[in-house]
Design a protein around this motif. Structure first.
Motif, PDB file in Angstrom:
ATOM      1  N   GLY A 220       0.810  -1.247  -0.015  1.00  0.00           N
ATOM      2  CA  GLY A 220      -0.020   0.139  -0.098  1.00  0.00           C
ATOM      3  C   GLY A 220       0.892   1.346  -0.004  1.00  0.00           C
ATOM      4  O   GLY A 220       0.154   2.339   0.049  1.00  0.00           O
ATOM      5  N   ARG A 221       2.273   1.160  -0.002  1.00  0.00           N
ATOM      6  CA  ARG A 221       3.100   2.291  -0.212  1.00  0.00           C
ATOM      7  C   ARG A 221       3.714   2.195  -1.515  1.00  0.00           C
ATOM      8  O   ARG A 221       4.263   1.196  -2.094  1.00  0.00           O
ATOM      9  CB  ARG A 221       3.844   2.236   1.097  1.00  0.00           C
ATOM     10  CG  ARG A 221       3.024   2.312   2.498  1.00  0.00           C
ATOM     11  CD  ARG A 221       3.955   1.802   3.519  1.00  0.00           C
ATOM     12  NE  ARG A 221       4.838   2.917   4.036  1.00  0.00           N
ATOM     13  CZ  ARG A 221       5.661   3.033   4.677  1.00  0.00           C
ATOM     14  NH1 ARG A 221       6.294   1.827   5.044  1.00  0.00           N
ATOM     15  NH2 ARG A 221       6.305   4.135   5.107  1.00  0.00           N
ATOM     16  N   THR A 222       4.447   3.521  -1.786  1.00  0.00           N
ATOM     17  CA  THR A 222       5.274   3.426  -3.053  1.00  0.00           C
ATOM     18  C   THR A 222       6.769   3.151  -2.656  1.00  0.00           C
ATOM     19  O   THR A 222       7.036   3.055  -1.368  1.00  0.00           O
ATOM     20  CB  THR A 222       5.306   4.993  -3.640  1.00  0.00           C
ATOM     21  OG1 THR A 222       6.164   5.891  -2.734  1.00  0.00           O
ATOM     22  CG2 THR A 222       3.750   5.290  -3.822  1.00  0.00           C
ATOM     23  N   ILE A 223       7.653   2.894  -3.496  1.00  0.00           N
ATOM     24  CA  ILE A 223       8.919   2.755  -3.600  1.00  0.00           C
ATOM     25  C   ILE A 223       9.704   3.971  -2.756  1.00  0.00           C
ATOM     26  O   ILE A 223      10.330   3.789  -1.669  1.00  0.00           O
ATOM     27  CB  ILE A 223       9.709   2.439  -4.839  1.00  0.00           C
ATOM     28  CG1 ILE A 223       9.342   1.428  -5.697  1.00  0.00           C
ATOM     29  CG2 ILE A 223      11.224   2.638  -4.441  1.00  0.00           C
ATOM     30  CD1 ILE A 223       9.297   0.123  -5.267  1.00  0.00           C
ATOM     31  N   ALA A 224       9.256   5.143  -3.175  1.00  0.00           N
ATOM     32  CA  ALA A 224       9.722   6.362  -2.550  1.00  0.00           C
ATOM     33  C   ALA A 224       9.476   6.179  -0.923  1.00  0.00           C
ATOM     34  O   ALA A 224      10.066   6.849  -0.302  1.00  0.00           O
ATOM     35  CB  ALA A 224       9.436   7.563  -3.243  1.00  0.00           C
ATOM     36  N   GLU A 225       8.211   6.157  -0.679  1.00  0.00           N
ATOM     37  CA  GLU A 225       7.653   6.154   0.804  1.00  0.00           C
ATOM     38  C   GLU A 225       8.343   5.165   1.589  1.00  0.00           C
ATOM     39  O   GLU A 225       8.798   5.624   2.832  1.00  0.00           O
ATOM     40  CB  GLU A 225       6.083   6.082   0.495  1.00  0.00           C
ATOM     41  CG  GLU A 225       5.350   7.101   0.195  1.00  0.00           C
ATOM     42  CD  GLU A 225       3.832   6.614  -0.213  1.00  0.00           C
ATOM     43  OE1 GLU A 225       2.982   7.665  -0.249  1.00  0.00           O
ATOM     44  OE2 GLU A 225       3.505   5.445   0.073  1.00  0.00           O
ATOM     45  N   ILE A 226       8.784   4.064   1.260  1.00  0.00           N
ATOM     46  CA  ILE A 226       9.397   3.052   1.750  1.00  0.00           C
ATOM     47  C   ILE A 226      10.691   3.397   2.084  1.00  0.00           C
ATOM     48  O   ILE A 226      11.396   3.498   3.387  1.00  0.00           O
ATOM     49  CB  ILE A 226       9.191   1.732   1.130  1.00  0.00           C
ATOM     50  CG1 ILE A 226       8.007   1.124   1.146  1.00  0.00           C
ATOM     51  CG2 ILE A 226      10.440   0.575   1.829  1.00  0.00           C
ATOM     52  CD1 ILE A 226       7.702  -0.025   0.465  1.00  0.00           C
ATOM     53  N   LEU A 227      11.323   3.939   0.790  1.00  0.00           N
ATOM     54  CA  LEU A 227      12.668   4.326   1.136  1.00  0.00           C
ATOM     55  C   LEU A 227      13.027   5.534   1.996  1.00  0.00           C
ATOM     56  O   LEU A 227      13.810   5.497   2.777  1.00  0.00           O
ATOM     57  CB  LEU A 227      13.492   4.664  -0.375  1.00  0.00           C
ATOM     58  CG  LEU A 227      14.227   3.407  -1.004  1.00  0.00           C
ATOM     59  CD1 LEU A 227      15.380   2.870  -0.124  1.00  0.00           C
ATOM     60  CD2 LEU A 227      13.397   2.313  -1.207  1.00  0.00           C
ATOM     61  N   LYS A 228      11.960   6.635   2.098  1.00  0.00           N
ATOM     62  CA  LYS A 228      12.182   7.676   2.757  1.00  0.00           C
ATOM     63  C   LYS A 228      12.064   7.225   4.250  1.00  0.00           C
ATOM     64  O   LYS A 228      12.745   7.783   5.257  1.00  0.00           O
ATOM     65  CB  LYS A 228      11.164   8.709   2.601  1.00  0.00           C
ATOM     66  CG  LYS A 228      11.314   9.441   1.323  1.00  0.00           C
ATOM     67  CD  LYS A 228      10.207  10.361   0.959  1.00  0.00           C
ATOM     68  CE  LYS A 228      10.604  11.174  -0.556  1.00  0.00           C
ATOM     69  NZ  LYS A 228       9.561  11.890  -1.045  1.00  0.00           N
ATOM     70  N   GLU A 229      11.015   6.475   4.833  1.00  0.00           N
ATOM     71  CA  GLU A 229      10.885   6.180   6.227  1.00  0.00           C
ATOM     72  C   GLU A 229      11.833   5.088   6.478  1.00  0.00           C
ATOM     73  O   GLU A 229      12.463   5.412   7.823  1.00  0.00           O
ATOM     74  CB  GLU A 229       9.503   5.377   6.252  1.00  0.00           C
ATOM     75  CG  GLU A 229       9.217   4.783   7.687  1.00  0.00           C
ATOM     76  CD  GLU A 229       7.854   4.050   7.860  1.00  0.00           C
ATOM     77  OE1 GLU A 229       8.074   3.299   8.750  1.00  0.00           O
ATOM     78  OE2 GLU A 229       7.026   4.266   7.081  1.00  0.00           O
ATOM     79  N   LYS A 230      12.422   4.375   5.830  1.00  0.00           N
ATOM     80  CA  LYS A 230      13.341   3.098   6.325  1.00  0.00           C
ATOM     81  C   LYS A 230      14.913   3.541   6.043  1.00  0.00           C
ATOM     82  O   LYS A 230      15.616   2.971   6.993  1.00  0.00           O
ATOM     83  CB  LYS A 230      13.120   1.846   5.428  1.00  0.00           C
ATOM     84  CG  LYS A 230      11.626   1.298   5.803  1.00  0.00           C
ATOM     85  CD  LYS A 230      11.486   1.094   7.242  1.00  0.00           C
ATOM     86  CE  LYS A 230      10.059   0.667   7.818  1.00  0.00           C
ATOM     87  NZ  LYS A 230       9.718   0.441   9.212  1.00  0.00           N
ATOM     88  N   VAL A 231      15.163   4.600   5.236  1.00  0.00           N
ATOM     89  CA  VAL A 231      16.618   4.580   4.841  1.00  0.00           C
ATOM     90  C   VAL A 231      16.763   6.058   4.925  1.00  0.00           C
ATOM     91  O   VAL A 231      17.657   6.613   6.009  1.00  0.00           O
ATOM     92  CB  VAL A 231      17.124   4.067   3.724  1.00  0.00           C
ATOM     93  CG1 VAL A 231      18.477   4.381   3.289  1.00  0.00           C
ATOM     94  CG2 VAL A 231      16.647   2.434   3.598  1.00  0.00           C
ATOM     95  N   PHE A 232      16.289   7.011   3.968  1.00  0.00           N
ATOM     96  CA  PHE A 232      16.625   8.520   3.828  1.00  0.00           C
ATOM     97  C   PHE A 232      16.311   9.385   4.933  1.00  0.00           C
ATOM     98  O   PHE A 232      17.338  10.001   5.341  1.00  0.00           O
ATOM     99  CB  PHE A 232      15.759   9.157   2.668  1.00  0.00           C
ATOM    100  CG  PHE A 232      16.101   8.224   1.424  1.00  0.00           C
ATOM    101  CD1 PHE A 232      16.972   7.288   1.036  1.00  0.00           C
ATOM    102  CD2 PHE A 232      15.220   8.609   0.326  1.00  0.00           C
ATOM    103  CE1 PHE A 232      17.196   6.775  -0.179  1.00  0.00           C
ATOM    104  CE2 PHE A 232      15.150   7.826  -1.164  1.00  0.00           C
ATOM    105  CZ  PHE A 232      16.273   6.784  -0.870  1.00  0.00           C
TER     106      PHE A 232
END
Length: 337
Positions: A157-169
């Motif tokens: 239910g989330r985009t690639i960018a949303e996952i990367l921002k929360e978990k890494v960036f």
């Protein structure tokens, strides 16, 4: 800054090798960084953002178009979806998660096949075709990336960018990594033929398009996070389970031993393979990813090294052999030890 900057001349031959590549390709700017034993030991910037007379000089905050290097970020998002249970197993068939019009065409095609370029699918005149049976060959196509990004969105239910921002960036304070619709002064212009058929004009900031730009340092830090399995500055900033999953060998057994081997889209060094992009001298357990702009990030856990090179030339100029050049990049790094 993640790591101390303590430059030395140990990797000067890598600097020369990257500079030589820059002179060979049709670009206006380049950069490189090597992190060795938790220190930036080599860092160089050349040229300008474009061929315009008043173009900005390439510098620390210059963000290069990373082309297929973006796939390592997509691989992370898929690994996240597996880790959190949104995807049960990479050995599940694709049709479990995506609706398709021709189920027979996708029969026995698994997520593992998509991640390791062994799926055998391609597109031709707008239709999906099969080039070889799943798991029976290796071919570098775009269709698997499109399917994987769709799968991440539909399962999490989330985009690639949303996952990367929360978990890494966000945890790591990345400010120079992302997907951009509009030009800004920090983005290095891609030098390409006007009507290059491989150039994507698609827009969007969800992480599913080919418009990702990263600074040289943050691409090196991306490799460093993988090298350290997410343990940064005495704290587990990123899940080591996700990173380990993404960079471990995932390729199915292939009869042709000369075909490349992959993790979650990363190229992984396991057995010697004639068609790999990783240099012969680079040890087992290393992993690398290369883009069409000749941007690359190489991680060598055995020797505690991350090596990054950046260019803004889209494609290969006549006489430039990208495969032998990228292998030479890794072999030159190894020759400095």
């Amino acid at each position: 800054m993640f790591v101390e900057r303590k430059l030395n001349g140990q990797f000067n031959s890598v600097v020369s090798q990257v500079k030589n590549t820059y002179d060979m390709v049709d670009g206006s700017g380049a950069a490189m960084i090597i992190i060795h034993k938790d220190k930036i030991v080599s860092e160089e910037y050349w040229g300008k953002h474009s061929k315009a007379p008043n173009a900005r000089t390439v510098q620390e905050d210059s963000q290069f178009h990373v082309a297929s290097v973006r796939k390592s970020y997509i691989g992370f998002a898929v690994a996240y979806a597996v880790y959190n249970g949104s995807i049960d197993s990479i050995d599940d068939e694709v049709t479990k998660y995506l609706s398709v019009t021709d189920a027979e065409l996708f029969d026995k095609t698994t997520i593992r096949h998509l991640l390791t370029h062994t799926h055998g699918l391609n597109t031709q005149e707008g239709s999906i075709i099969r080039e070889f049976a799943p798991g029976k060959g290796w071919a570098y196509r775009d269709i698997n990336i499109e399917m994987l990004t769709q799968m991440v969105k539909s399962t999490t239910g989330r985009t690639i960018a949303e996952i990367l921002k929360e978990k890494v960036f966000n945890p790591l304070g990345f400010k120079e990594t992302g997907w951009y619709d509009e030009v800004n002064e920090k983005l290095v212009q891609v030098i390409k033929e006007q009507n290059d058929k491989f150039w994507s004009t698609s827009k969007g900031t969800a992480g599913d398009q080919k418009n990702m730009y990263v600074s040289t340092r943050e691409l090196a830090y991306w490799g460093y996070v993988h090298l350290k399995q997410g343990f940064i500055a005495g704290e587990q900033k990123v899940s080591n389970e996700i990173l380990k999953l993404a960079t471990s060998l995932q390729s199915p057994f292939l009869l042709n031993k000369d075909l490349p081997q992959n993790g979650f889209l990363w190229f992984v060094k396991n057995l010697p393979a004639k068609k790999t992009e990783i240099g012969e001298l680079v040890p087992k357990g290393s992993y690398q990813i290369l883009g069409y702009t000749s941007v690359a990030v190489l991680v060598i856990p055995k020797h505690d090294i991350v090596a990054v090179r950046m260019f803004n030339s889209f494609g290969s100029t006549p006489g430039y052999d990208y495969l032998s050049d990228i292998r030479a990049f890794g072999d030159t790094v190894m020759g400095c030890l």
